[in-house]
Design a protein around this motif. Structure first.
Motif, PDB file in Angstrom:
ATOM      1  N   GLU A  55       0.838  -1.208   0.000  1.00  0.00           N
ATOM      2  CA  GLU A  55       0.000   0.000   0.000  1.00  0.00           C
ATOM      3  C   GLU A  55       0.868   1.252   0.000  1.00  0.00           C
ATOM      4  O   GLU A  55       0.533   2.258  -0.626  1.00  0.00           O
ATOM      5  N   ALA A  56       1.986   1.200   0.719  1.00  0.00           N
ATOM      6  CA  ALA A  56       2.848   2.378   0.859  1.00  0.00           C
ATOM      7  C   ALA A  56       3.594   2.712  -0.427  1.00  0.00           C
ATOM      8  O   ALA A  56       3.736   3.876  -0.785  1.00  0.00           O
ATOM      9  N   ASN A  57       4.111   1.685  -1.122  1.00  0.00           N
ATOM     10  CA  ASN A  57       4.935   2.027  -2.299  1.00  0.00           C
ATOM     11  C   ASN A  57       4.572   1.284  -3.577  1.00  0.00           C
ATOM     12  O   ASN A  57       5.212   1.470  -4.615  1.00  0.00           O
ATOM     13  N   GLY A  58       3.556   0.403  -3.507  1.00  0.00           N
ATOM     14  CA  GLY A  58       3.024  -0.193  -4.731  1.00  0.00           C
ATOM     15  C   GLY A  58       3.920  -1.206  -5.413  1.00  0.00           C
ATOM     16  O   GLY A  58       3.715  -1.497  -6.599  1.00  0.00           O
ATOM     17  N   GLU A  59       4.902  -1.765  -4.690  1.00  0.00           N
ATOM     18  CA  GLU A  59       5.815  -2.699  -5.350  1.00  0.00           C
ATOM     19  C   GLU A  59       5.947  -4.007  -4.587  1.00  0.00           C
ATOM     20  O   GLU A  59       5.977  -4.013  -3.350  1.00  0.00           O
ATOM     21  N   MET A  60       6.048  -5.107  -5.346  1.00  0.00           N
ATOM     22  CA  MET A  60       6.304  -6.414  -4.718  1.00  0.00           C
ATOM     23  C   MET A  60       6.929  -7.335  -5.759  1.00  0.00           C
ATOM     24  O   MET A  60       6.777  -7.121  -6.965  1.00  0.00           O
ATOM     25  N   VAL A  61       7.644  -8.348  -5.251  1.00  0.00           N
ATOM     26  CA  VAL A  61       8.134  -9.414  -6.125  1.00  0.00           C
ATOM     27  C   VAL A  61       7.496 -10.709  -5.651  1.00  0.00           C
ATOM     28  O   VAL A  61       7.605 -11.069  -4.475  1.00  0.00           O
ATOM     29  N   VAL A  62       6.787 -11.379  -6.573  1.00  0.00           N
ATOM     30  CA  VAL A  62       6.169 -12.668  -6.268  1.00  0.00           C
ATOM     31  C   VAL A  62       7.114 -13.751  -6.777  1.00  0.00           C
ATOM     32  O   VAL A  62       7.364 -13.856  -7.981  1.00  0.00           O
ATOM     33  N   ASN A  63       7.649 -14.541  -5.841  1.00  0.00           N
ATOM     34  CA  ASN A  63       8.554 -15.637  -6.199  1.00  0.00           C
ATOM     35  C   ASN A  63       7.790 -16.941  -6.075  1.00  0.00           C
ATOM     36  O   ASN A  63       6.969 -17.110  -5.160  1.00  0.00           O
ATOM     37  N   LEU A  64       8.066 -17.891  -6.980  1.00  0.00           N
ATOM     38  CA  LEU A  64       7.419 -19.194  -6.887  1.00  0.00           C
ATOM     39  C   LEU A  64       8.279 -20.125  -6.037  1.00  0.00           C
ATOM     40  O   LEU A  64       9.505 -19.971  -5.967  1.00  0.00           O
ATOM     41  N   VAL A  65       7.618 -21.094  -5.396  1.00  0.00           N
ATOM     42  CA  VAL A  65       8.271 -21.914  -4.367  1.00  0.00           C
ATOM     43  C   VAL A  65       8.469 -23.345  -4.862  1.00  0.00           C
ATOM     44  O   VAL A  65       7.501 -24.026  -5.206  1.00  0.00           O
ATOM     45  N   THR A  66       9.728 -23.805  -4.878  1.00  0.00           N
ATOM     46  CA  THR A  66       9.981 -25.204  -5.238  1.00  0.00           C
ATOM     47  C   THR A  66       9.801 -26.065  -3.981  1.00  0.00           C
ATOM     48  O   THR A  66       9.842 -25.557  -2.858  1.00  0.00           O
TER      49      THR A  66
END
Ligand SMILES: Cc1cc2nc3c(=O)[nH]c(=O)nc-3n(C[C@H](O)[C@H](O)[C@H](O)COP(=O)(O)O)c2cc1C
Length: 201
Positions: free
Chosen positions: A72-83
């Protein structure tokens, strides 16, 4: 559903809507402190624009989880997939650390820089999606759906069979899916073929 308690709804729904992919999300606060946490209310929602959705509950005390607060604060994320081999590390990052703790450092998780967003990505993840907040929908007093637009996708070379054709060796990723209740996962490496006549995709 209305006659059930929240925990009963949670148990019935999460034990049956399976397997769920896991978004292992990296965000950063204003001081650039890294936050890492897994979310299995997660899936791909479209590709024009490319969007993923994540369901985030509030903490037990009603306050926003750090992941939501940072997005919410900065609008950024990285979605990593999980092995399946990252499940142990992933569960460690689900612990409720205070916001000022770098969760990657605290759990010994190796990160590597992103290209289009500030939060870094998880080095061991075979696939990482750099996302910008598209929209946030409050769907109750203590839960929200966050939609992220994928700006950049990383995929480790050894899983990309043909980059021109965008052909991925998906079974070789051996991704983990979340199954029934805490502590149960499935290895996504046993696909079976099925081609119905007249199928469009
Ligand atoms: C496999 C797994 C899946 C999870 N999925 C969700 C989810 O979909 N939504 C949610 O709110 N919390 C989920 N959690 C719990 C969060 O990871 C946990 O609350 C975490 O502490 C949130 O961290 P944060 O406050 O740093 O954002 C999950 C935990 C695990 C281990």
């Amino acid at each position: 559903m209305a006659a059930l308690s929240a925990i009963q709804r949670y148990k019935l729904l999460t034990s049956t809507v399976v397997p769920r992919p896991i978004a292992w999300i990296v965000t950063q606060d204003a001081q650039a402190i890294v936050n890492v946490a897994p979310f299995s209310c997660f899936n791909l929602m479209g590709y024009t624009p490319p969007v993923v959705a994540i369901g985030i509950q509030a903490q037990d005390n009603g306050e926003a989880k750090d992941t939501r607060a940072n997005i919410e604060a900065n609008g950024e994320m990285v979605v990593n997939l999980v092995t399946s081999s990252d499940v142990e590390q992933m569960t460690r990052t689900a612990a409720n650390f205070p916001p000022d703790v770098d969760e990657a450092e605290a759990t010994g998780l190796r990160l590597t820089p992103s290209i289009t967003v500030r939060p870094p990505r998880i080095a061991s993840a075979p696939v990482s999606l750099e996302c910008r907040l598209h929209s946030l929908l409050d769907v109750g007093p203590s839960q929200a759906i966050i939609i992220g637009e994928v700006l950049t996708m990383h995929i480790q070379d050894r899983y990309l069979l043909d980059s021109q054709e965008c052909l991925v060796d998906t079974p070789a990723l051996v991704l983990a899916g979340r199954m029934h209740g805490p502590g149960w996962y499935v290895r996504c490496d046993a696909p079976f073929p099925h081609q119905p006549t007249g199928a469009s995709r």
